[in-house]
Write an enzyme that holds these catalytic residues in place. Structure first.
Site, PDB file in Angstrom:
ATOM      1  N   GLU A  62      -1.879  -8.644   1.809  1.00 23.52           N
ATOM      2  CA  GLU A  62      -1.570  -9.714   0.865  1.00 23.52           C
ATOM      3  C   GLU A  62      -2.845 -10.417   0.390  1.00 23.52           C
ATOM      4  O   GLU A  62      -2.945 -10.799  -0.775  1.00 23.52           O
ATOM      5  CB  GLU A  62      -0.620 -10.726   1.506  1.00 23.52           C
ATOM      6  CG  GLU A  62       0.798 -10.207   1.744  1.00 23.52           C
ATOM      7  CD  GLU A  62       0.898  -9.275   2.929  1.00 23.52           C
ATOM      8  OE1 GLU A  62       1.901  -8.534   3.025  1.00 23.52           O
ATOM      9  OE2 GLU A  62      -0.027  -9.258   3.768  1.00 23.52           O
ATOM     10  N   PRO A 276      -6.504   3.883  10.158  1.00 26.12           N
ATOM     11  CA  PRO A 276      -5.308   3.173  10.614  1.00 26.12           C
ATOM     12  C   PRO A 276      -5.229   1.764  10.026  1.00 26.12           C
ATOM     13  O   PRO A 276      -6.244   1.122   9.745  1.00 26.12           O
ATOM     14  CB  PRO A 276      -5.489   3.125  12.139  1.00 26.12           C
ATOM     15  CG  PRO A 276      -6.435   4.242  12.445  1.00 26.12           C
ATOM     16  CD  PRO A 276      -7.361   4.306  11.271  1.00 26.12           C
ATOM     17  N   ARG A 277      -4.008   1.291   9.864  1.00 26.49           N
ATOM     18  CA  ARG A 277      -3.784  -0.027   9.269  1.00 26.49           C
ATOM     19  C   ARG A 277      -4.274  -1.161  10.148  1.00 26.49           C
ATOM     20  O   ARG A 277      -4.847  -2.124   9.660  1.00 26.49           O
ATOM     21  CB  ARG A 277      -2.269  -0.180   8.998  1.00 26.49           C
ATOM     22  CG  ARG A 277      -1.854  -1.545   8.462  1.00 26.49           C
ATOM     23  CD  ARG A 277      -2.211  -1.708   7.031  1.00 26.49           C
ATOM     24  NE  ARG A 277      -1.620  -2.915   6.441  1.00 26.49           N
ATOM     25  CZ  ARG A 277      -1.796  -3.272   5.183  1.00 26.49           C
ATOM     26  NH1 ARG A 277      -2.509  -2.498   4.383  1.00 26.49           N
ATOM     27  NH2 ARG A 277      -1.250  -4.364   4.706  1.00 26.49           N
ATOM     28  N   GLY A 318     -12.359  -3.674   6.114  1.00 27.02           N
ATOM     29  CA  GLY A 318     -12.851  -3.973   4.781  1.00 27.02           C
ATOM     30  C   GLY A 318     -13.492  -2.816   4.045  1.00 27.02           C
ATOM     31  O   GLY A 318     -14.117  -3.029   3.000  1.00 27.02           O
ATOM     32  N   GLU A 319     -13.351  -1.596   4.555  1.00 25.49           N
ATOM     33  CA  GLU A 319     -14.013  -0.452   3.927  1.00 25.49           C
ATOM     34  C   GLU A 319     -13.046   0.592   3.394  1.00 25.49           C
ATOM     35  O   GLU A 319     -13.475   1.669   2.961  1.00 25.49           O
ATOM     36  CB  GLU A 319     -14.982   0.208   4.910  1.00 25.49           C
ATOM     37  CG  GLU A 319     -16.157  -0.659   5.292  1.00 25.49           C
ATOM     38  CD  GLU A 319     -17.240   0.101   6.026  1.00 25.49           C
ATOM     39  OE1 GLU A 319     -18.424  -0.116   5.718  1.00 25.49           O
ATOM     40  OE2 GLU A 319     -16.894   0.924   6.907  1.00 25.49           O
ATOM     41  N   ASN A 343      -0.178  -0.234  -0.310  1.00 26.49           N
ATOM     42  CA  ASN A 343      -0.571  -0.373  -1.713  1.00 26.49           C
ATOM     43  C   ASN A 343      -1.093   0.928  -2.317  1.00 26.49           C
ATOM     44  O   ASN A 343      -2.248   1.310  -2.100  1.00 26.49           O
ATOM     45  CB  ASN A 343      -1.616  -1.474  -1.845  1.00 26.49           C
ATOM     46  CG  ASN A 343      -1.801  -1.904  -3.285  1.00 26.49           C
ATOM     47  OD1 ASN A 343      -1.307  -1.277  -4.215  1.00 26.49           O
ATOM     48  ND2 ASN A 343      -2.518  -2.992  -3.478  1.00 26.49           N
ATOM     49  N   LEU A 345      -1.713   1.365  -5.372  1.00 28.27           N
ATOM     50  CA  LEU A 345      -2.557   1.089  -6.537  1.00 28.27           C
ATOM     51  C   LEU A 345      -4.043   1.133  -6.207  1.00 28.27           C
ATOM     52  O   LEU A 345      -4.859   1.395  -7.088  1.00 28.27           O
ATOM     53  CB  LEU A 345      -2.221  -0.281  -7.133  1.00 28.27           C
ATOM     54  CG  LEU A 345      -0.825  -0.426  -7.732  1.00 28.27           C
ATOM     55  CD1 LEU A 345      -0.627  -1.844  -8.224  1.00 28.27           C
ATOM     56  CD2 LEU A 345      -0.619   0.569  -8.873  1.00 28.27           C
ATOM     57  N   GLU A 346      -4.408   0.862  -4.966  1.00 24.76           N
ATOM     58  CA  GLU A 346      -5.831   0.826  -4.603  1.00 24.76           C
ATOM     59  C   GLU A 346      -6.526   2.151  -4.920  1.00 24.76           C
ATOM     60  O   GLU A 346      -7.545   2.153  -5.624  1.00 24.76           O
ATOM     61  CB  GLU A 346      -5.998   0.461  -3.129  1.00 24.76           C
ATOM     62  CG  GLU A 346      -5.710  -1.003  -2.832  1.00 24.76           C
ATOM     63  CD  GLU A 346      -5.927  -1.342  -1.369  1.00 24.76           C
ATOM     64  OE1 GLU A 346      -6.564  -2.363  -1.093  1.00 24.76           O
ATOM     65  OE2 GLU A 346      -5.459  -0.584  -0.503  1.00 24.76           O
TER      66      GLU A 346
END
Length: 429
Positions: A62, A276-277, A318-319, A343, A345-346
């Site tokens: 988010e 991984p998330r 962050g990568e 997502n 769209l990324e």
């Protein structure tokens, strides 16, 4: 007509009963530089100067989606500062990463603390301490006691990028009296789609405060920096077929490794970049790869990708966008397992052909235009994933064309940011 108090009182009582379990869960989400008392609306740290806007995002996904809104608010309202809250540690780290890229002036105007638990006292303390000019809740962050505290202290509340998946809607319908009372305190709701708006209204949101503005997820910032950062990886991997599986979830990595094993029969030098998330699962995924006999390199340990490396574990924060940019094909996780997807769209904005599983409830609104344009392919099984990867990697020009189509879809669906900022302006002028 005022909403009855009893649903919120019962809800609060249930929170107190569950507080030991909630406390254990929050203990795991701690960041050493933050006080755990922030979860109770205390020791919030140094707040940015007033007047301040409060924006709440649940977690890292988010925060990423809200980044254009964050930067838009800072740019359009220089007299205001911005306090961001998140529920998770990864969300906090993502806010810190965004703050580090701002100018020195905007860094002073941007601060983060953890979102208080929705106990009545914690909610009241938080709003009393922050005193926001406007509260902005991202997507579905509808906390009844916090919304009540905002109402009690005359703080307008906007829900932006509002979404309710069919699954979430069915769950909230069972709590309709509670949700109707919470939504009665919403001053403006900017829904992603007409379907989302209808679901919010069915739960009790007033039609006169609801409008459809589109999805902020399409407002992806410029990818130039991301592409620049990925250049060294592209140079090292250019001779190999590379696919990137991002935001993968528990139980999904085993399926992806099965697909990768099949892919290696057709492309023996193929490399899987596995991201991984959740960071707490990095070591577990590394063990899974070791147990399967995979030749693994870990990014967090700065291990080189050798010609023998079969799996590269992106176990850093962050990568993900940079790693997507360095691959030829992207797979978006949380979709071969019943999670609802992440997502899509990324990678599409980076010009990559995108694959995912069939569990896409959380992103159906942004997935549909990509699917319609042929830029996103849905696979049901590891075998189907291996087949789709084979087709794309064997036809790089076709894959590149699909990537360009996806990027065009993202560009043509922009506009929600301007409509959202315009809608918020009535409380920020």
């Amino acid at each position: 007509m005022a909403s009855p108090m009893w649903p919120r009182l019962l809800y609060s009582a249930a929170l107190y009963v569950l507080s030991p379990l909630i406390g254990w869960r929050i203990w795991r989400e701690q960041v050493l530089t933050y006080s755990r008392l922030q979860r109770l609306g205390m020791r919030l740290g140094t707040l940015p100067p007033a007047p301040r806007i409060w924006l709440h995002c649940a977690s890292v996904g988010e925060v990423r989606s809200a980044r254009p809104l964050i930067e838009g608010l800072l740019a359009r309202y220089p007299q205001h500062s911005l306090l961001l809250t998140t529920m998770t540690a990864t969300g906090a780290q993502q806010v810190q990463a965004i703050a580090s890229e701002q100018t020195a002036t905007d860094q002073v105007r941007l601060a983060h603390c953890f979102h208080p638990l929705d106990f009545p006292g914690a909610a009241k303390r938080f709003i009393t301490r922050v005193q926001p000019t406007l509260a902005i809740l991202f997507e579905t962050e509808l906390w009844p006691n916090l919304l009540h505290a905002c109402h009690q202290q005359a703080v307008p509340v906007a829900v932006v990028n509002g979404r309710l998946s069919p699954r979430a809607f069915a769950r909230y319908q069972r709590l309709r009296p509670l949700m109707a009372g919470a939504l009665a305190n919403v001053t403006w709701l900017a829904a992603k789609s007409a379907q989302d708006a209808e679901r919010f209204q069915a739960l009790g949101c007033r039609a006169e405060v609801t409008c459809v503005v589109g999805s902020l997820k399409f407002e992806i910032p410029s990818q130039e920096k991301t592409l620049k950062k990925s250049e060294h990886l592209l140079q090292n991997w250019s001779a190999r077929p590379v696919w990137v599986a991002g935001s993968t979830r528990d139980g999904e990595e085993a399926l992806l490794l099965k697909a990768h094993r099949q892919l290696l029969k057709r492309f023996p030098t193929a490399l899987l970049v596995l991201v991984p998330r959740h960071p707490q699962r990095f070591d577990d995924v590394a063990k899974l790869c070791a147990q399967g006999g995979w030749v693994l390199s870990r990014r967090s340990q700065q291990e080189a990708v050798t010609p023998q490396t079969q799996v590269y574990l992106g176990d850093t924060l962050g990568e993900l966008a940079m790693l997507y940019a360095a691959g030829s094909v992207a797979y978006v996780g949380g979709s071969l397992v019943p999670v609802g997807g992440h997502n899509v769209l990324e990678p599409a904005a980076l010009g990559k052909p995108v694959l995912c599983g069939s569990s896409l409830e959380n992103f159906s609104d942004v997935a549909e235009p990509l699917i319609a344009a042929g830029a996103l392919s849905v696979v049901e099984t590891p075998d189907a994933l291996a087949d789709a990867l084979t087709e794309l990697l064997a036809n790089p020009q076709h894959a590149q064309h699909i990537g360009h189509v996806g990027r065009d879809v993202v560009e043509t669906h922009r506009g929600a940011l301007a409509r959202t900022l315009d809608g918020l302006s009535q409380w920020l002028t």
